[in-house]
Structure formats: C-alpha cells, structure tokens
Design a protein around this motif. Structure first.
Motif, PDB file in Angstrom:
ATOM      1  N   ARG A 198       1.006  -1.038   0.027  1.00 45.81           N
ATOM      2  CA  ARG A 198       0.455   0.451   0.271  1.00 45.81           C
ATOM      3  C   ARG A 198       0.989   1.334  -0.222  1.00 45.81           C
ATOM      4  O   ARG A 198       0.622   2.575  -0.540  1.00 45.81           O
ATOM      5  N   GLN A 199       1.560   1.024   0.674  1.00 46.07           N
ATOM      6  CA  GLN A 199       2.917   2.287   0.870  1.00 46.07           C
ATOM      7  C   GLN A 199       3.866   2.575  -0.460  1.00 46.07           C
ATOM      8  O   GLN A 199       3.795   3.918  -0.836  1.00 46.07           O
ATOM      9  N   PHE A 200       4.037   1.583  -1.243  1.00 46.42           N
ATOM     10  CA  PHE A 200       4.824   1.351  -2.648  1.00 46.42           C
ATOM     11  C   PHE A 200       3.291   1.913  -3.628  1.00 46.42           C
ATOM     12  O   PHE A 200       3.931   2.490  -3.988  1.00 46.42           O
ATOM     13  N   ILE A 201       2.641   2.032  -3.608  1.00 45.26           N
ATOM     14  CA  ILE A 201       1.436   1.698  -4.324  1.00 45.26           C
ATOM     15  C   ILE A 201       1.182   3.811  -4.190  1.00 45.26           C
ATOM     16  O   ILE A 201       0.882   4.410  -5.189  1.00 45.26           O
ATOM     17  N   LYS A 202       0.928   3.891  -2.887  1.00 42.32           N
ATOM     18  CA  LYS A 202       0.891   5.517  -2.550  1.00 42.32           C
ATOM     19  C   LYS A 202       2.332   6.223  -3.151  1.00 42.32           C
ATOM     20  O   LYS A 202       1.743   7.043  -4.060  1.00 42.32           O
ATOM     21  N   GLN A 203       3.308   5.888  -2.688  1.00 37.60           N
ATOM     22  CA  GLN A 203       4.254   6.117  -3.602  1.00 37.60           C
ATOM     23  C   GLN A 203       4.336   6.314  -5.244  1.00 37.60           C
ATOM     24  O   GLN A 203       5.082   7.547  -5.896  1.00 37.60           O
ATOM     25  N   GLY A 204       4.388   5.622  -5.820  1.00 36.65           N
ATOM     26  CA  GLY A 204       3.910   5.473  -7.135  1.00 36.65           C
ATOM     27  C   GLY A 204       5.271   5.477  -8.148  1.00 36.65           C
ATOM     28  O   GLY A 204       5.014   5.344  -8.825  1.00 36.65           O
ATOM     29  N   SER A 205       5.985   4.972  -6.507  1.00 38.50           N
ATOM     30  CA  SER A 205       7.541   4.363  -7.673  1.00 38.50           C
ATOM     31  C   SER A 205       7.914   2.864  -7.587  1.00 38.50           C
ATOM     32  O   SER A 205       9.461   2.501  -7.976  1.00 38.50           O
ATOM     33  N   GLY A 206       7.414   2.392  -7.737  1.00 37.87           N
ATOM     34  CA  GLY A 206       8.265   1.022  -6.946  1.00 37.87           C
ATOM     35  C   GLY A 206       8.510   0.289  -5.671  1.00 37.87           C
ATOM     36  O   GLY A 206       7.914   0.907  -4.886  1.00 37.87           O
ATOM     37  N   GLY A 207       8.867  -0.565  -5.605  1.00 38.89           N
ATOM     38  CA  GLY A 207       9.216  -1.628  -5.061  1.00 38.89           C
ATOM     39  C   GLY A 207       9.526  -3.024  -4.237  1.00 38.89           C
ATOM     40  O   GLY A 207       8.950  -3.408  -5.507  1.00 38.89           O
ATOM     41  N   LYS A 208      10.227  -3.365  -3.607  1.00 36.55           N
ATOM     42  CA  LYS A 208      10.721  -5.024  -3.229  1.00 36.55           C
ATOM     43  C   LYS A 208      10.255  -5.271  -1.704  1.00 36.55           C
ATOM     44  O   LYS A 208      10.611  -4.770  -1.257  1.00 36.55           O
ATOM     45  N   ILE A 209       9.714  -6.999  -1.695  1.00 37.83           N
ATOM     46  CA  ILE A 209       8.556  -6.681  -1.503  1.00 37.83           C
ATOM     47  C   ILE A 209      10.034  -8.589  -1.562  1.00 37.83           C
ATOM     48  O   ILE A 209       9.925  -9.126  -2.166  1.00 37.83           O
ATOM     49  N   ILE A 210      10.467  -9.189   0.034  1.00 36.78           N
ATOM     50  CA  ILE A 210      11.225  -9.664   0.199  1.00 36.78           C
ATOM     51  C   ILE A 210      10.670 -10.981   2.039  1.00 36.78           C
ATOM     52  O   ILE A 210      10.714 -10.705   2.663  1.00 36.78           O
ATOM     53  N   ASN A 211       9.635 -12.379   0.856  1.00 34.70           N
ATOM     54  CA  ASN A 211       9.639 -12.908   2.056  1.00 34.70           C
ATOM     55  C   ASN A 211      10.267 -13.764   2.583  1.00 34.70           C
ATOM     56  O   ASN A 211      11.125 -14.433   1.855  1.00 34.70           O
ATOM     57  N   ALA A 212      10.260 -14.843   4.048  1.00 25.68           N
ATOM     58  CA  ALA A 212      11.223 -15.276   4.817  1.00 25.68           C
ATOM     59  C   ALA A 212      10.369 -17.071   4.559  1.00 25.68           C
ATOM     60  O   ALA A 212       9.337 -16.962   4.584  1.00 25.68           O
ATOM     61  N   ALA A 213      11.060 -17.651   3.887  1.00 25.51           N
ATOM     62  CA  ALA A 213      10.250 -19.392   3.600  1.00 25.51           C
ATOM     63  C   ALA A 213      10.876 -20.326   3.703  1.00 25.51           C
ATOM     64  O   ALA A 213      11.780 -20.406   3.640  1.00 25.51           O
ATOM     65  N   SER A 214       9.948 -21.590   4.021  1.00 20.61           N
ATOM     66  CA  SER A 214      11.361 -22.675   4.239  1.00 20.61           C
ATOM     67  C   SER A 214      10.214 -23.707   4.248  1.00 20.61           C
ATOM     68  O   SER A 214       9.366 -23.193   4.485  1.00 20.61           O
ATOM     69  N   ALA A 215      10.714 -24.776   4.819  1.00 20.30           N
ATOM     70  CA  ALA A 215       9.825 -26.060   4.951  1.00 20.30           C
ATOM     71  C   ALA A 215       8.177 -25.472   5.913  1.00 20.30           C
ATOM     72  O   ALA A 215       7.532 -26.155   5.992  1.00 20.30           O
ATOM     73  N   THR A 216       8.351 -25.034   7.140  1.00 22.43           N
ATOM     74  CA  THR A 216       7.380 -24.927   8.110  1.00 22.43           C
ATOM     75  C   THR A 216       6.882 -23.535   7.449  1.00 22.43           C
ATOM     76  O   THR A 216       5.372 -23.260   7.782  1.00 22.43           O
ATOM     77  N   LYS A 217       7.416 -22.731   6.086  1.00 20.74           N
ATOM     78  CA  LYS A 217       6.129 -21.712   5.790  1.00 20.74           C
ATOM     79  C   LYS A 217       6.161 -22.033   3.970  1.00 20.74           C
ATOM     80  O   LYS A 217       6.045 -21.085   2.903  1.00 20.74           O
ATOM     81  N   ALA A 218       5.331 -23.315   3.904  1.00 27.57           N
ATOM     82  CA  ALA A 218       5.232 -23.552   2.347  1.00 27.57           C
ATOM     83  C   ALA A 218       4.211 -22.370   2.037  1.00 27.57           C
ATOM     84  O   ALA A 218       4.268 -22.271   0.888  1.00 27.57           O
ATOM     85  N   ALA A 219       3.290 -22.120   2.495  1.00 27.77           N
ATOM     86  CA  ALA A 219       1.885 -21.192   2.236  1.00 27.77           C
ATOM     87  C   ALA A 219       3.061 -19.876   1.389  1.00 27.77           C
ATOM     88  O   ALA A 219       2.380 -19.289   0.985  1.00 27.77           O
ATOM     89  N   VAL A 220       4.018 -19.516   2.423  1.00 24.39           N
ATOM     90  CA  VAL A 220       4.458 -18.271   1.739  1.00 24.39           C
ATOM     91  C   VAL A 220       4.854 -18.454   0.294  1.00 24.39           C
ATOM     92  O   VAL A 220       4.701 -17.199  -0.588  1.00 24.39           O
ATOM     93  N   ARG A 221       5.660 -19.707  -0.040  1.00 26.87           N
ATOM     94  CA  ARG A 221       5.827 -19.320  -1.351  1.00 26.87           C
ATOM     95  C   ARG A 221       4.614 -19.044  -2.407  1.00 26.87           C
ATOM     96  O   ARG A 221       5.081 -18.585  -3.505  1.00 26.87           O
TER      97      ARG A 221
END
Length: 317
Positions: A198-221
């Motif tokens: 939401r902040q990136f869209i408000k700024q209008g200049s793009g952005g990068k989202i980086i998530n932690a995933a693992s065997a216990t975070k399969a849903a994150v993938r």
C-alpha cells in the motif's frame, strides 16, 4: 584526490581520503558551464553554489562503481522484521552496508538486542530506527511502516523475516501451537506485504517485497507467487528466500525440540544435518543476507515470484 576549480582557484582544494588520486575540477561562478571532470568518467553538470567553499562542503562525492552521486540521491530505506538477532540482524546490517537506512523491527521484549542493531547500523554511517511490534497484529504492522516512512523517508524494500519455530509430532500439535505458528509465519508475512505494498502504491515508484520461506512456511511460497502477479503492474517485485540449516538461536530451539523426539543430545541434530548438505557445512546468517542483498538491489529488477533456496544444496529446484 585533489579538489580544485577550473579557473585555478585553490580555496576549495583538499584531499579526499581513501579515494584515488584523480583530480576533480569544480567550475567556478566565473567560469560556466559548471562541469565536474573526473578523468575517464563522463562530465556531468555540477551544482551551482553561492560560494565555492559551500560547494566543497555540499558536493558530498560518493563513488559507486564507475560513477558518483550525492548522498541524498542514493538515499533509500528498508524495513526488516524480526531483526533483533540471527538472520534478521544479518540482513539489516548487510542492507545498511549496501546503502539502506533501516527500520529495525522486533518484539519490545527484545528491545536490548534491537538497540544494539540500531547502534551497529549507525556506526556504518546509515540511519536506523527501532519499530517494536508483533507482525501477527495488522495495526502494529501498519504502525511499523508509518514509523519507517516518517523517520526514514519513502520506503524502498521490506523484508518479512520474522518467524518462530515449534518442533513436535504433527499428531501431538495443539490448537494454540498451530494457530500461533500460522499467525506469525504466514499472517505476519501477509500483513507486512500488504502494508508495504500500500505504501509503495501510494508513493508510485515501485518497491521490493522479500519474504522468508522454509519448510514450515510453505504457504508463503504460494502467496509470494500470487502477490507477484498482482503487484507487477505497480512495478513491485515479490520474492522469497528459503534458508537451510542456519547457525542461529532459532536452530537451537529446533535442535532441542528434535532432541526431545529422537533422544539425541543437544547440538547433535544440528551437526548431523551436515551429511545432508552438498556444500558440507551448515549455514551462517550472512549466507542468507547475501541473497537478500541481491533481491533488494536493482540487479533483481527482472526477478519476481521466485523462492530462492539458500541451503547449501539440501534441496534442488
């Protein structure tokens, strides 16, 4: 490196320590066109200043590969959740080394560790602010983003790193245990991504989202892939990193839990995993931080929806 003017004035002359011996010429007010000559580098317009002494102070030359820019021009900020220790701390420090100002998030109970990370980042010459909050609570995540933007300026990157571990047989898992795991490891990522997007869209200049995933975070993938498609039109990339066996406090918890199940003494399960790693060693937090550094940089602008394995060769994709 000597600093002199094109018309021979030496009032602003001086040496810039730690750089090459190339001479940088700053055009004076009496001699346009206000060019900066850095030897083999292209000439670019210099800032017009009221006084030559001001120019010497304000030019703030920072070399970046084959060019230079003012510190203001390269200012960028990132939020790292769960950054008080372990992988999160390593990521925060690496991004600071890469030129980011950092919003350091963790639970308030870890304030001592957060304070240390903030001071370490400041020692690197970057700005840093603490933002205490539970990522499983959306209002607290939104407040975290507000704190970052208000104190560090427009947001460029968020690293949804916060996570917890709970080791037990699936059939023995209690409702509260399952709920807490999903609240932090999945919902916490969703809330962090939503607030940042939401902040990136408000700024209008793009952005990068980086998530932690693992065997216990399969849903994150799966979520990372879906969000990458949804946000591409806004020039926002969404990727994830999947650590392997990392020498951190979280793995101490995992090792202890596994020991209670298989009876191996403390530390034995951690060491036993080496035989499953192609590279022949367990990971350190800095291994993961290097991947995040790439995902947070412009070098990854054409990478989105991916989960990058940083496990030394435990799994192959």
């Amino acid at each position: 490196m000597a600093l002199t003017s094109l018309d021979g004035n030496t009032g602003i002359g001086g040496l810039l320590p730690g750089k090459s011996d190339r001479t940088i010429h700053i055009g004076s007010r009496a001699q346009p066109p206000w060019m900066v000559d850095v030897g083999p580098f292209p000439q670019v317009p210099a800032l017009e200043m009221g006084h030559m002494t001001t120019c010497a102070i304000e030019i703030s030359i920072l070399f970046v590969k084959q060019g230079f820019a003012t510190s203001k021009a390269v200012s960028k900020s990132a939020i790292v959740t769960g950054a008080g220790q372990g992988i999160g701390k390593a990521i925060a420090l690496r991004l600071a080394q890469d030129g980011f100002d950092i919003c350091v998030n963790d639970l308030e109970m870890n304030s001592g560790m957060v304070t240390n990370v903030v001071e370490d980042i400041k020692a690197l010459g970057r700005k840093a602010v603490p933002a205490y909050g539970d990522v499983s609570k959306l209002p607290q995540v939104e407040a975290m983003v507000d704190t970052s933007v208000n104190q560090l300026g427009p947001l460029d990157v968020i690293v949804a790193n916060a996570g917890i571990a709970h080791v037990q047989w699936a059939m023995d898992a209690k409702e509260a245990d399952i709920q807490r795991l999903f609240e932090v490891n999945f919902s916490g990522v969703v809330y962090s991504d939503q607030a940042a997007a939401r902040q990136f869209i408000k700024q209008g200049s793009g952005g990068k989202i980086i998530n932690a995933a693992s065997a216990t975070k399969a849903a994150v993938r799966s979520f990372t892939q879906s969000l990458a498609m949804e946000l591409a039109d806004h020039k926002i990339t969404v990727n994830a990193y999947a650590p392997g066996v990392v020498d951190s406090s979280m793995w101490e918890t995992i090792d202890k839990g596994m020991g209670e199940i298989n009876g191996l003494p403390k530390g034995e399960n951690f060491q036993k995993t080496k035989s499953t790693i192609t590279m022949g060693r367990t990971s350190v937090p800095e291994d993961v931080a290097k991947m995040v550094s790439f995902l947070a940089s412009s070098d990854s602008d054409y990478v989105t929806g991916q989960t990058m394995l940083v496990d030394g060769g435990i799994a192959f994709s």
